[in-house]
Design an enzyme around this catalytic site. Structure first.
Site, PDB file in Angstrom:
ATOM      1  N   ASP A  29      -7.385  29.926 -59.255  1.00  0.00           N
ATOM      2  CA  ASP A  29      -6.924  31.105 -59.989  1.00  0.00           C
ATOM      3  C   ASP A  29      -5.731  30.712 -60.862  1.00  0.00           C
ATOM      4  O   ASP A  29      -4.863  29.945 -60.450  1.00  0.00           O
ATOM      5  CB  ASP A  29      -6.520  32.214 -59.003  1.00  0.00           C
ATOM      6  CG  ASP A  29      -6.419  33.572 -59.668  1.00  0.00           C
ATOM      7  OD1 ASP A  29      -7.266  34.438 -59.377  1.00  0.00           O
ATOM      8  OD2 ASP A  29      -5.498  33.775 -60.498  1.00  0.00           O
ATOM      9  N   ILE A  30      -5.675  31.265 -62.058  1.00  0.00           N
ATOM     10  CA  ILE A  30      -4.612  30.936 -63.011  1.00  0.00           C
ATOM     11  C   ILE A  30      -3.258  31.513 -62.545  1.00  0.00           C
ATOM     12  O   ILE A  30      -2.205  31.022 -62.966  1.00  0.00           O
ATOM     13  CB  ILE A  30      -5.006  31.459 -64.423  1.00  0.00           C
ATOM     14  CG1 ILE A  30      -4.360  30.633 -65.514  1.00  0.00           C
ATOM     15  CG2 ILE A  30      -4.733  32.936 -64.580  1.00  0.00           C
ATOM     16  CD1 ILE A  30      -4.960  30.882 -66.898  1.00  0.00           C
ATOM     17  N   ASN A  86     -12.784  42.419 -55.257  1.00  0.00           N
ATOM     18  CA  ASN A  86     -12.247  43.659 -55.812  1.00  0.00           C
ATOM     19  C   ASN A  86     -13.337  44.329 -56.651  1.00  0.00           C
ATOM     20  O   ASN A  86     -14.064  43.643 -57.372  1.00  0.00           O
ATOM     21  CB  ASN A  86     -11.031  43.374 -56.703  1.00  0.00           C
ATOM     22  CG  ASN A  86      -9.848  42.856 -55.901  1.00  0.00           C
ATOM     23  OD1 ASN A  86      -9.641  43.267 -54.761  1.00  0.00           O
ATOM     24  ND2 ASN A  86      -9.076  41.947 -56.474  1.00  0.00           N
ATOM     25  N   VAL A  95     -11.642  41.279 -64.072  1.00  0.00           N
ATOM     26  CA  VAL A  95     -12.682  40.498 -64.743  1.00  0.00           C
ATOM     27  C   VAL A  95     -14.026  40.985 -64.209  1.00  0.00           C
ATOM     28  O   VAL A  95     -14.274  40.954 -62.997  1.00  0.00           O
ATOM     29  CB  VAL A  95     -12.511  38.985 -64.489  1.00  0.00           C
ATOM     30  CG1 VAL A  95     -13.618  38.206 -65.193  1.00  0.00           C
ATOM     31  CG2 VAL A  95     -11.132  38.505 -64.967  1.00  0.00           C
ATOM     32  N   HIS A  99     -16.531  37.992 -58.370  1.00  0.00           N
ATOM     33  CA  HIS A  99     -15.849  36.777 -57.900  1.00  0.00           C
ATOM     34  C   HIS A  99     -15.281  37.040 -56.525  1.00  0.00           C
ATOM     35  O   HIS A  99     -14.754  38.119 -56.248  1.00  0.00           O
ATOM     36  CB  HIS A  99     -14.748  36.356 -58.873  1.00  0.00           C
ATOM     37  CG  HIS A  99     -13.870  37.473 -59.338  1.00  0.00           C
ATOM     38  ND1 HIS A  99     -14.245  38.365 -60.319  1.00  0.00           N
ATOM     39  CD2 HIS A  99     -12.644  37.865 -58.928  1.00  0.00           C
ATOM     40  CE1 HIS A  99     -13.294  39.248 -60.495  1.00  0.00           C
ATOM     41  NE2 HIS A  99     -12.295  38.979 -59.654  1.00  0.00           N
ATOM     42  N   HIS A 101     -12.414  36.030 -54.142  1.00  0.00           N
ATOM     43  CA  HIS A 101     -11.127  35.340 -54.014  1.00  0.00           C
ATOM     44  C   HIS A 101     -11.091  34.634 -52.661  1.00  0.00           C
ATOM     45  O   HIS A 101     -11.488  35.220 -51.642  1.00  0.00           O
ATOM     46  CB  HIS A 101      -9.964  36.347 -54.023  1.00  0.00           C
ATOM     47  CG  HIS A 101      -9.763  37.090 -55.303  1.00  0.00           C
ATOM     48  ND1 HIS A 101      -8.742  36.792 -56.189  1.00  0.00           N
ATOM     49  CD2 HIS A 101     -10.425  38.141 -55.840  1.00  0.00           C
ATOM     50  CE1 HIS A 101      -8.783  37.631 -57.213  1.00  0.00           C
ATOM     51  NE2 HIS A 101      -9.800  38.465 -57.031  1.00  0.00           N
TER      52      HIS A 101
HETATM   53  P1  5GP Z   1      -9.651  40.521 -60.121  1.00  0.00           P
HETATM   54  O1  5GP Z   1      -8.333  41.175 -60.419  1.00  0.00           O
HETATM   55  O2  5GP Z   1     -10.700  40.888 -61.153  1.00  0.00           O
HETATM   56  O3  5GP Z   1     -10.137  40.680 -58.712  1.00  0.00           O
HETATM   57  O4  5GP Z   1      -9.394  38.958 -60.243  1.00  0.00           O
HETATM   58  C1  5GP Z   1      -9.402  38.277 -61.463  1.00  0.00           C
HETATM   59  C2  5GP Z   1      -8.635  37.002 -61.231  1.00  0.00           C
HETATM   60  O5  5GP Z   1      -8.906  36.119 -62.300  1.00  0.00           O
HETATM   61  C3  5GP Z   1      -7.116  37.205 -61.193  1.00  0.00           C
HETATM   62  O6  5GP Z   1      -6.610  36.778 -59.942  1.00  0.00           O
HETATM   63  C4  5GP Z   1      -6.622  36.362 -62.373  1.00  0.00           C
HETATM   64  O7  5GP Z   1      -5.404  35.707 -62.091  1.00  0.00           O
HETATM   65  C5  5GP Z   1      -7.759  35.393 -62.600  1.00  0.00           C
HETATM   66  N1  5GP Z   1      -7.903  34.957 -63.973  1.00  0.00           N
HETATM   67  C6  5GP Z   1      -7.869  35.743 -65.080  1.00  0.00           C
HETATM   68  N2  5GP Z   1      -8.078  34.999 -66.191  1.00  0.00           N
HETATM   69  C7  5GP Z   1      -8.258  33.707 -65.749  1.00  0.00           C
HETATM   70  C8  5GP Z   1      -8.507  32.473 -66.444  1.00  0.00           C
HETATM   71  O8  5GP Z   1      -8.631  32.398 -67.666  1.00  0.00           O
HETATM   72  N3  5GP Z   1      -8.615  31.364 -65.670  1.00  0.00           N
HETATM   73  C9  5GP Z   1      -8.493  31.400 -64.306  1.00  0.00           C
HETATM   74  N4  5GP Z   1      -8.605  30.243 -63.659  1.00  0.00           N
HETATM   75  N5  5GP Z   1      -8.262  32.543 -63.632  1.00  0.00           N
HETATM   76  C10 5GP Z   1      -8.143  33.680 -64.342  1.00  0.00           C
END
Ligand code: 5GP
Ligand code: ZN
Length: 122
Positions: A29-30, A86, A95, A99, A101
């Protein structure tokens, strides 16, 4: 399709990939929330948990099994870790390509929302 994670799958956007096979890829994760924080995604685009079809259930099971493999690879399968999906706005999904986590490498607090909870649970 304008999907960030499809672009990562297609190698149009770089990511720190830690595992891949024919069905899923996993990358760091970024914005990590633990010493290890990775995302396991299916190569097939599925927008949310609500869009999982009968034919996708083995794939989603494979995502979960992959979390265990990654935990073992990184050495925290026995100490423990957390997996999270999520879904949509209230779930904190940002996103829209499903996915899983995986967070590990330190003891994690529970419940996860305690620090930010401002209103009673009901
Ligand atoms: P969500 O909030 O949808 O459950 O998780 C999306 C995750 O994607 C977040 O933890 C966010 O930090 C990660 N994320 C968003 N953009 C990028 C990216 O461009 N690269 C990577 N490696 N992670 C990302
Ligand atoms: Zn996608």
């Amino acid at each position: 399709m304008d999907c960030l994670f499809c672009k990562i799958i297609n190698k149009e956007i770089p990511a720190d990939i830690i595992y891949e096979d024919d069905h899923v890829i996993a990358f760091n994760d970024i914005n990590p929330q633990a010493p290890t924080h990775a995302l396991i995604i299916p190569r097939k685009h599925i927008s949310t948990l609500n869009d999982i079809k009968d034919e996708d259930t083995a794939l989603v099971g494979h995502m979960i099994q992959t979390a265990g493999k990654i935990a073992k690879q990184l050495g925290f399968d026995e100490t423990g870790y957390r997996t999270v999906f999520n879904c949509n706005e209230h779930g904190g999904q940002t996103v829209y390509h499903i996915h899983l986590h995986i967070l590990g490498g330190k003891p994690l607090g529970w419940p996860p929302y305690q620090e930010t909870l401002k209103t009673p649970i009901n």
